[in-house]
Design an enzyme around this catalytic site. Structure first.
Site, short mmCIF file in Angstrom:
data_model
loop_
_atom_site.label_atom_id
_atom_site.label_comp_id
_atom_site.label_asym_id
_atom_site.label_seq_id
_atom_site.Cartn_x
_atom_site.Cartn_y
_atom_site.Cartn_z
N ASP A 475 1.13 -1.25 0.19
CA ASP A 475 0.20 -0.11 -0.17
C ASP A 475 0.63 1.05 -0.08
O ASP A 475 1.71 1.30 0.23
CB ASP A 475 -1.01 -0.04 0.96
CG ASP A 475 -2.29 0.41 1.11
OD1 ASP A 475 -2.31 1.45 0.17
OD2 ASP A 475 -2.76 0.36 1.42
N ASP A 545 -11.02 1.76 -3.53
CA ASP A 545 -11.28 1.70 -2.15
C ASP A 545 -13.33 1.75 -2.31
O ASP A 545 -13.81 1.07 -1.38
CB ASP A 545 -11.13 2.88 -1.03
CG ASP A 545 -9.72 2.17 -0.15
OD1 ASP A 545 -9.34 1.48 -0.49
OD2 ASP A 545 -9.13 3.31 0.27
C1 GLA Z 1 -5.72 1.99 1.90
C2 GLA Z 1 -5.84 0.71 1.14
C3 GLA Z 1 -7.57 -0.64 2.33
C4 GLA Z 1 -6.41 -0.81 3.26
C5 GLA Z 1 -6.64 0.44 4.26
C6 GLA Z 1 -5.37 0.02 5.56
O1 GLA Z 1 -6.73 2.67 2.13
O2 GLA Z 1 -6.84 0.86 0.15
O3 GLA Z 1 -7.82 -1.03 2.02
O4 GLA Z 1 -5.45 -1.78 3.03
O5 GLA Z 1 -5.27 1.19 3.29
O6 GLA Z 1 -5.32 0.77 5.73
#
Ligand code: GLA
Length: 724
Positions: A475, A545
């Protein structure tokens, strides 16, 4: 593939369906044609005479103007006054250069680009490369223009390397990887814009007499704009008309766009964003600009996308998972956020495994003291309060349930509250004396530094090696500010953005090659770094997301302009979820099947009946996965223009076709819509899965299916197999 006609000094780069032609005169490279296949370009140079003179344009030493001419490569002010391909500042402060053709070579295959992701070949017969050397006699700096041709894939790639063989240290102020001069007006530009939770929305604007550009100065390709653009004619649709696709193989700052010429036509360019950028080139050093992928389709946007898809699936993605079916996963993020423990995870995994899910992903919160997003990034050691028996044990328990074990990292970040920050506060990007801007309560590590990169590689490899980890979600949850590095002198601070990317690519290369059996998924707050550069290291990307099945229709539709479905992470989650819309389970499941497929909810709360439905969808996906992930993709209805999103796959062997349709509104005249397939065999009989009904390809393409469902936010999936 690539021919050089020495008598006419013409280069002809041809693929199965397209030609790209340019010629040399007076040491300059003049662009002649990119588009429909053209085999006999000998007299082409003569038409350039029409362009040679224009008022208020200074002359070259040979006595003609460059500014109205279509060029393959340009420098500023000598005497072209358009946006240059290359802009260099010399020691005396001047920025004029004159690069002239010196030599070229044509060879089979395609070389890699030092330190950068790029398309590749497995066998030298797959592509041919033309390298042209241009030299500025006065400074002895050379430019190598690299063109690689993939004839079968209808793709040409371009990049540029600058080599300083002179005596002075110079600074590259701008290096555009591709410059393409179009000589006619009347085009439109398609690009993919967005924001967090609504990435890659399709926008189509007229190219008139104003500059139109997209880009990023955020230190990531970003949610705002994708490094993709297409130039099309007003009449271009999915199935007809010219479509010129450009895609930048880079994950950092970029600039792409068009700038009109003085009379007609315009210059299109793509490269690293020149804002706040500059590379110091010492004698003996070279600079490699990233690659641009070009593909032209004479038959609409659909074919342009399929060209990108095939290239990325087969010659951008690498490693075992390029050719392996991607597992159905369940991720605990939306189920638990930071509040989980071993017991909870295993309870989820037990139910998931019964439903036929193949991989369990433990998301953010397993390390350091991370009970919220305010701490611990950088401390990649397991939190024994949550996982008292450690990662190895958790992995074994998951494996006993028949599930693979996956884990989340955000390796490029550092929390102020962390052991790493206590030990190395200078490792965070920051400007001395200035307030350090937090984003999601975190700073970004300075990956332009070797020591920081080495730390990340060791820390991540240690964790992966400590348990049977078979999947990693990588990420990146903020964009860059305070871009300054403690180890570089002031003149080189303009290199930090690009040095960061080189550091990141080096880290990714080292970690992915050390762990060839691990499936890596890239993520940046969803799809904030969905670009071909990342696909070189990680064959799938968390698309957004936003998992709302209505918004996702547009997000996945837009993403498909450049990127194949097999690279799109797509999950079923609860409703309503972040947005107000409540959609049927089947709509969410069918939509997520158009991706890598997975789940993102607390599965422990569902009863046997619900789990039975999940199992049914998993079985369905496993049957369709091969065609969805390796077949040809066709967009049928745009959710940006109609109340539907609809698309289709045809398997590589042409034996199977799958059609999906999704409603994106609750009230509309659905009966007026027919879903008509594309590119089937008109004379073949296709048998519909489930009903056994038979149709000719002709019928499915020309009569099609009238939508009859009246379910709110409804959906349909038809699977056809050829009858023999
Ligand atoms: C980001 C990702 C999510 C999740 C969060 C965790 O927003 O896109 O899918 O993994 O971080 O903090």
């Amino acid at each position: 593939m690539i021919t050089y006609h020495a008598d006419h000094k013409i280069f002809n780069l041809s693929t199965k369906n397209t030609s790209y032609v340019f010629g040399e005169a007076d040491g300059r490279l003049f662009h002649l044609h990119w588009g429909k296949k053209f085999d006999n370009p000998f007299n082409f140079m003569s038409y350039l005479a029409d362009y040679q003179y224009a008022a208020f344009c200074a002359n070259t030493e040979e006595g003609y103007c460059l500014e109205p001419m279509p060029l393959e490569f340009s420098t500023f002010g000598n005497p072209d006054l358009r946006q240059p391909s290359l802009h260099i500042r010399y020691e005396n402060g001047s920025t004029d250069s004159v690069f002239k053709y010196e030599s070229h070579r044509i060879f089979d295959g395609k070389p890699g680009l030092k330190g950068l992701p790029a398309t590749y070949v497995e066998d030298d017969s797959e592509a041919q490369t033309l390298e042209i050397k241009l030299t500025d006699e006065m400074t002895n700096i050379s430019v190598y223009l690299l063109y690689s041709v993939y004839p079968e894939l209808d793709v040409i790639t371009r990049s540029m390397r600058v080599e300083n063989n002179g005596k002075e240290t110079v600074k590259i102020l701008r290096a555009m990887s591709a410059t393409m001069d179009f000589v006619e007006d009347g085009y439109e530009l398609i690009h993919l814009h967005g924001n967090h939770m609504m990435e890659r929305q399709v926008d189509r604007v007229k190219v008139t007499k104003a500059d139109v550009s997209i880009g990023s100065v955020r230190g990531a390709s970003s949610h705002r704009h994708n490094p993709f653009m297409a130039l099309v004619k007003p009449e271009t649709t999915e199935t007809q008309g010219d479509a010129y696709g450009f895609n930048f193989v880079y994950s950092g700052n970029f600039l792409a766009g068009v700038s009109p010429n003085i009379y007609r036509g315009f210059r299109a360019q793509m490269g690293i964003h020149p804002f706040n950028s500059g590379w110091v080139l010492e004698p003996g050093a070279d600079f490699q600009a990233p690659e641009v992928v070009l593909t032209y389709s004479p038959s609409g946007l659909g074919q342009m996308s399929r060209n990108f898809h095939k290239l990325y699936r087969t010659r951008m993605c690498r490693g075992k998972f390029r050719d392996t079916e991607r597992p159905i996963l369940i991720n605990n993020w939306e189920a638990t956020y930071f509040g989980f423990n071993e017991e909870k995870l295993l309870a989820m995994a037990e139910k998931a495994s019964k439903a036929g899910i193949e991989l369990f992903v433990m998301d953010d919160g397993w390390f350091g003291k991370r009970d919220d997003d305010k701490s611990s990034l950088g401390d990649w050691t397991v939190d024994l309060n949550k996982l008292p028996h450690g990662l190895d044990h958790l992995g074994k328990e998951l494996n006993k349930l028949g599930m693979k074990f996956g884990i989340w990292f955000e390796p490029e970040m550092i929390s102020e509250v962390s052991n790493l920050y206590e030990a190395h506060p200078d490792w965070a990007l920051q400007v001395p004396g200035r307030y350090k801007n937090m984003g999601r309560t975190q700073y970004i590590l300075d990956l332009s530094r070797q020591d920081v990169c080495d730390y990340i590689v060791d820390a991540i490899n240690n964790v992966i090696g400590s348990a049977n980890i078979e999947y990693v979600k990588w990420d990146f949850n903020r964009n860059m500010t305070n871009v300054w590095s403690a180890l570089l002198d002031s003149e080189k601070q303009t290199e930090v953005y690009h040095r960061y990317m080189l550091g990141l690519y080096d880290v990714l290369e080292r970690i992915t090659s050390a762990n060839p059996d691990v499936l890596f998924e890239s993520c940046s707050g969803g799809g904030g770094r969905f670009d071909p550069g990342m696909l070189y290291y990680m064959p799938q990307v968390w698309t957004s997301d936003n998992t709302c099945a209505i918004d996702r229709q547009k997000i996945q539709y837009g993403t498909s302009f450049a990127y194949p479905v097999v690279t799109m992470g797509a999950h079923v989650s609860d409703v309503p979820n972040g947005t107000v819309k409540t959609t049927p389970l089947q709509t969410r499941a069918f939509l997520a099947m158009n991706g890598t497929y997975g789940y993102e909810f607390d599965i422990t709360k569902f009863d046997d009946d619900y789990l039975g439905r999940l199992k049914m969808y998993n079985e369905m996906f496993k049957k369709l996965r091969h065609t969805i992930h390796t077949g040809d993709f066709y967009r049928l209805y745009s959710p940006f223009e109609t109340d539907f999103a609809s698309w289709q796959y045809i398997s590589e062997d042409k034996e199977q076709a799958i059609l999906f349709v999704f409603a994106n509104a609750t009230s509309h005249a659905r009966h007026t819509y027919f879903i008509r397939a594309l590119d089937l065999d008109p004379d073949a009989i296709y048998v519909e899965d489930g009903t056994g009904k038979e149709y000719t390809g002709d019928y499915l393409m020309n009569i099609g299916h009238m939508l009859t469902s009246t379910q709110e936010y409804g959906n349909a999936c038809w699977v056809y197999n050829k009858k023999h």
